[in-house]
Design a protein around this motif. Sequence first.
Motif, PDB file in Angstrom:
ATOM      1  N   ASP A  11      -1.700 -19.316  17.077  1.00 16.26           N
ATOM      2  CA  ASP A  11      -3.093 -19.242  16.637  1.00 16.26           C
ATOM      3  C   ASP A  11      -3.848 -18.157  17.382  1.00 16.26           C
ATOM      4  OD1 ASP A  11      -2.975 -21.229  14.721  1.00 16.26           O
ATOM      5  OD2 ASP A  11      -3.596 -22.827  16.096  1.00 16.26           O
ATOM      6  N   LEU A  12      -3.633 -18.057  18.697  1.00 12.28           N
ATOM      7  CA  LEU A  12      -4.305 -17.023  19.475  1.00 12.28           C
ATOM      8  C   LEU A  12      -3.809 -15.641  19.067  1.00 12.28           C
ATOM      9  CD1 LEU A  12      -6.221 -16.102  21.677  1.00 12.28           C
ATOM     10  CD2 LEU A  12      -4.417 -16.573  23.374  1.00 12.28           C
ATOM     11  N   SER A  13      -2.510 -15.511  18.845  1.00 12.00           N
ATOM     12  CA  SER A  13      -1.965 -14.218  18.411  1.00 12.00           C
ATOM     13  C   SER A  13      -2.570 -13.787  17.079  1.00 12.00           C
ATOM     14  CB  SER A  13      -0.436 -14.304  18.287  1.00 12.00           C
ATOM     15  OG  SER A  13       0.164 -14.570  19.536  1.00 12.00           O
ATOM     16  N   GLN A  14      -2.738 -14.747  16.178  1.00 13.34           N
ATOM     17  CA  GLN A  14      -3.324 -14.435  14.876  1.00 13.34           C
ATOM     18  C   GLN A  14      -4.772 -13.979  15.026  1.00 13.34           C
ATOM     19  OE1 GLN A  14      -3.473 -17.775  12.167  1.00 13.34           O
ATOM     20  NE2 GLN A  14      -3.642 -16.461  10.379  1.00 13.34           N
ATOM     21  N   ALA A  15      -5.534 -14.629  15.896  1.00 13.28           N
ATOM     22  CA  ALA A  15      -6.932 -14.241  16.110  1.00 13.28           C
ATOM     23  C   ALA A  15      -7.021 -12.839  16.720  1.00 13.28           C
ATOM     24  CB  ALA A  15      -7.613 -15.265  17.017  1.00 13.28           C
ATOM     25  N   LEU A  16      -6.141 -12.549  17.667  1.00 13.06           N
ATOM     26  CA  LEU A  16      -6.132 -11.221  18.278  1.00 13.06           C
ATOM     27  C   LEU A  16      -5.727 -10.151  17.272  1.00 13.06           C
ATOM     28  CD1 LEU A  16      -4.505 -12.183  21.684  1.00 13.06           C
ATOM     29  CD2 LEU A  16      -6.815 -11.260  21.373  1.00 13.06           C
ATOM     30  N   ASN A  17      -4.847 -10.498  16.363  1.00 10.33           N
ATOM     31  CA  ASN A  17      -4.447  -9.553  15.328  1.00 10.33           C
ATOM     32  C   ASN A  17      -5.620  -9.202  14.419  1.00 10.33           C
ATOM     33  OD1 ASN A  17      -2.335  -8.054  13.815  1.00 10.33           O
ATOM     34  ND2 ASN A  17      -2.801  -9.536  12.209  1.00 10.33           N
ATOM     35  N   GLN A  18      -6.517 -10.169  14.215  1.00  8.43           N
ATOM     36  CA  GLN A  18      -7.700  -9.890  13.403  1.00  8.43           C
ATOM     37  C   GLN A  18      -8.593  -8.867  14.102  1.00  8.43           C
ATOM     38  OE1 GLN A  18      -8.974 -12.912  10.819  1.00  8.43           O
ATOM     39  NE2 GLN A  18     -11.111 -12.733  11.388  1.00  8.43           N
ATOM     40  N   LEU A  19      -8.760  -8.989  15.416  1.00 11.84           N
ATOM     41  CA  LEU A  19      -9.531  -7.999  16.160  1.00 11.84           C
ATOM     42  C   LEU A  19      -8.883  -6.618  16.050  1.00 11.84           C
ATOM     43  CD1 LEU A  19     -10.944 -10.560  17.272  1.00 11.84           C
ATOM     44  CD2 LEU A  19     -10.885  -9.498  19.543  1.00 11.84           C
ATOM     45  N   ARG A  20      -7.556  -6.593  16.073  1.00  9.54           N
ATOM     46  CA  ARG A  20      -6.840  -5.313  15.935  1.00  9.54           C
ATOM     47  C   ARG A  20      -7.120  -4.685  14.574  1.00  9.54           C
ATOM     48  NH1 ARG A  20      -2.754  -3.815  13.160  1.00  9.54           N
ATOM     49  NH2 ARG A  20      -2.223  -5.967  12.570  1.00  9.54           N
ATOM     50  N   GLN A  21      -7.138  -5.497  13.527  1.00  8.18           N
ATOM     51  CA  GLN A  21      -7.428  -4.970  12.192  1.00  8.18           C
ATOM     52  C   GLN A  21      -8.836  -4.414  12.109  1.00  8.18           C
ATOM     53  OE1 GLN A  21      -6.359  -8.599  10.081  1.00  8.18           O
ATOM     54  NE2 GLN A  21      -4.611  -7.559   9.167  1.00  8.18           N
ATOM     55  N   TRP A  22      -9.811  -5.054  12.736  1.00  7.25           N
ATOM     56  CA  TRP A  22     -11.176  -4.507  12.752  1.00  7.25           C
ATOM     57  C   TRP A  22     -11.205  -3.168  13.477  1.00  7.25           C
ATOM     58  CZ3 TRP A  22     -13.923  -9.464  14.983  1.00  7.25           C
ATOM     59  CH2 TRP A  22     -13.805 -10.516  14.046  1.00  7.25           C
ATOM     60  N   ARG A  23     -10.482  -3.087  14.596  1.00  5.80           N
ATOM     61  CA  ARG A  23     -10.460  -1.850  15.375  1.00  5.80           C
ATOM     62  C   ARG A  23      -9.878  -0.707  14.538  1.00  5.80           C
ATOM     63  NH1 ARG A  23      -7.922  -3.757  19.190  1.00  5.80           N
ATOM     64  NH2 ARG A  23      -9.612  -4.181  20.665  1.00  5.80           N
ATOM     65  N   GLU A  24      -8.805  -0.982  13.836  1.00  6.32           N
ATOM     66  CA  GLU A  24      -8.185   0.040  12.991  1.00  6.32           C
ATOM     67  C   GLU A  24      -9.143   0.478  11.887  1.00  6.32           C
ATOM     68  OE1 GLU A  24      -4.566  -1.746  11.670  1.00  6.32           O
ATOM     69  OE2 GLU A  24      -3.508  -1.387  13.575  1.00  6.32           O
ATOM     70  N   TRP A  25      -9.897  -0.472  11.335  1.00  4.42           N
ATOM     71  CA  TRP A  25     -10.876  -0.141  10.288  1.00  4.42           C
ATOM     72  C   TRP A  25     -11.969   0.748  10.860  1.00  4.42           C
ATOM     73  CZ3 TRP A  25     -15.982  -0.483   8.898  1.00  4.42           C
ATOM     74  CH2 TRP A  25     -16.284  -0.448   7.534  1.00  4.42           C
ATOM     75  N   MET A  26     -12.478   0.389  12.019  1.00  4.20           N
ATOM     76  CA  MET A  26     -13.562   1.147  12.636  1.00  4.20           C
ATOM     77  C   MET A  26     -13.120   2.529  13.121  1.00  4.20           C
ATOM     78  SD  MET A  26     -16.580  -0.352  12.717  1.00  4.20           S
ATOM     79  CE  MET A  26     -17.524  -1.850  12.971  1.00  4.20           C
ATOM     80  N   ASP A  27     -11.843   2.704  13.345  1.00  5.97           N
ATOM     81  CA  ASP A  27     -11.333   3.991  13.837  1.00  5.97           C
ATOM     82  C   ASP A  27     -11.299   5.067  12.756  1.00  5.97           C
ATOM     83  OD1 ASP A  27     -11.016   3.207  16.441  1.00  5.97           O
ATOM     84  OD2 ASP A  27      -8.873   2.766  16.270  1.00  5.97           O
ATOM     85  N   ARG A  28     -11.495   4.681  11.492  1.00  8.80           N
ATOM     86  CA  ARG A  28     -11.439   5.655  10.400  1.00  8.80           C
ATOM     87  C   ARG A  28     -12.836   6.234  10.165  1.00  8.80           C
ATOM     88  NH1 ARG A  28      -8.482   1.210   7.901  1.00  8.80           N
ATOM     89  NH2 ARG A  28      -6.245   1.575   8.138  1.00  8.80           N
ATOM     90  N   PRO A  29     -12.992   7.555  10.251  1.00 12.68           N
ATOM     91  CA  PRO A  29     -14.320   8.179  10.088  1.00 12.68           C
ATOM     92  C   PRO A  29     -15.000   7.812   8.775  1.00 12.68           C
ATOM     93  CG  PRO A  29     -12.775   9.769  10.989  1.00 12.68           C
ATOM     94  CD  PRO A  29     -11.969   8.557  10.613  1.00 12.68           C
ATOM     95  N   GLU A  30     -14.219   7.687   7.690  1.00 16.88           N
ATOM     96  CA  GLU A  30     -14.834   7.358   6.406  1.00 16.88           C
ATOM     97  C   GLU A  30     -15.427   5.952   6.420  1.00 16.88           C
ATOM     98  OE1 GLU A  30     -10.319   6.593   5.891  1.00 16.88           O
ATOM     99  OE2 GLU A  30     -11.662   7.959   6.983  1.00 16.88           O
ATOM    100  N   ASN A  31     -14.824   5.053   7.209  1.00 15.43           N
ATOM    101  CA  ASN A  31     -15.362   3.700   7.307  1.00 15.43           C
ATOM    102  C   ASN A  31     -16.627   3.646   8.154  1.00 15.43           C
ATOM    103  OD1 ASN A  31     -13.380   2.635   5.676  1.00 15.43           O
ATOM    104  ND2 ASN A  31     -12.046   2.044   7.378  1.00 15.43           N
ATOM    105  N   VAL A  32     -16.731   4.530   9.130  1.00 13.62           N
ATOM    106  CA  VAL A  32     -17.965   4.602   9.921  1.00 13.62           C
ATOM    107  C   VAL A  32     -19.130   4.979   9.019  1.00 13.62           C
ATOM    108  CG1 VAL A  32     -19.149   5.787  11.808  1.00 13.62           C
ATOM    109  CG2 VAL A  32     -16.742   5.139  12.055  1.00 13.62           C
ATOM    110  N   LEU A  33     -18.901   5.907   8.078  1.00 11.97           N
ATOM    111  CA  LEU A  33     -19.947   6.288   7.130  1.00 11.97           C
ATOM    112  C   LEU A  33     -20.350   5.102   6.257  1.00 11.97           C
ATOM    113  CD1 LEU A  33     -18.634   9.802   5.985  1.00 11.97           C
ATOM    114  CD2 LEU A  33     -20.465   9.308   7.623  1.00 11.97           C
TER     115      LEU A  33
END
Length: 295
Positions: free
Chosen positions: A123-145
């Motif tokens: 369960d903790l690994s799954q929650a941390l993976n969700q944070l990783r997915q947000w980080r990957e989304w935020m790392d894309r310049p087009e998503n920042v726009l």
Amino acid sequence: MEFDFNNPAPDDGPEAMPEDEYFAEAMARYGEVLDAATHEKDMQAFFEEHPPLLPFGFPDFTGHGPHPRALISQPELVGLGSRQPDFLWLTRDSAELRPVLIEIEKPTKRWATTGKDPQQTADLSQALNQLRQWREWMDRPENVLIFRGRFGVPPSWHPRRFRPMYVLIYGRKNENPTEIARLRAEHHRDDQRLITYDHIRPQTRQTGYISVRNDGEGTFQALHMPATASLKPDDPDEWLKIKGRIQMVERNEWISVERKRYLIEDRLPSWEDWARNYHAREAERREARRSARRA
């Protein structure tokens, strides 16, 4: 632009709930909800009602406070489907725009397995993976726009450094304090924090912030306000981005009847008028000053 902070009418009617009284009652209610919670939705509803108890509105203990003076509930990161944050504090200072994306989980979820050699739970690994997915989304310049447009970030803030932070609120401290401390340290990063529900404390700098939901077009719908808050605006453009304040006041059972009447019948209409007509009135005042100088 510098705003005329003296123009809005003061919040000088029936007093808001005293801060110490509010936090005492809110923390007592928090303990009841936490002990009875069977789903993360129970905690979602509580933090929506009490934004001053959800930490990281001032992640570095400095800054200008969250935009738009509110905790954003269930913000959408376009394209992530069901893997969305539960909350967003859109914090900033003069140099940075720092979105704080928060995931809350069911309080009964465990950090570690039982036995002689405890390991991180799935369960903790799954929650941390969700944070990783947000980080990957935020790392894309087009998503920042996309993010800036969706959450109404003023264009004058766009040059600021974009530095998101990711927070997980998970489990209870008494499960295994030593192992939880180890896991928190192991997963600590400059942009990531893990805390338990037992780390929640009153955030006195957040008493003036309400909760809202974003409509995807840079504006918001008001949800709840703490009974200790003053709603006086200081930025007309930011004030106008939030709708439904009257309904927000009406649904708060901790606000006195007298204060509700004062806010709904007097001050909210006055502040709305100030914000809606601010720029036109400022233009008139500037023109009057220019005419006076020419004369």
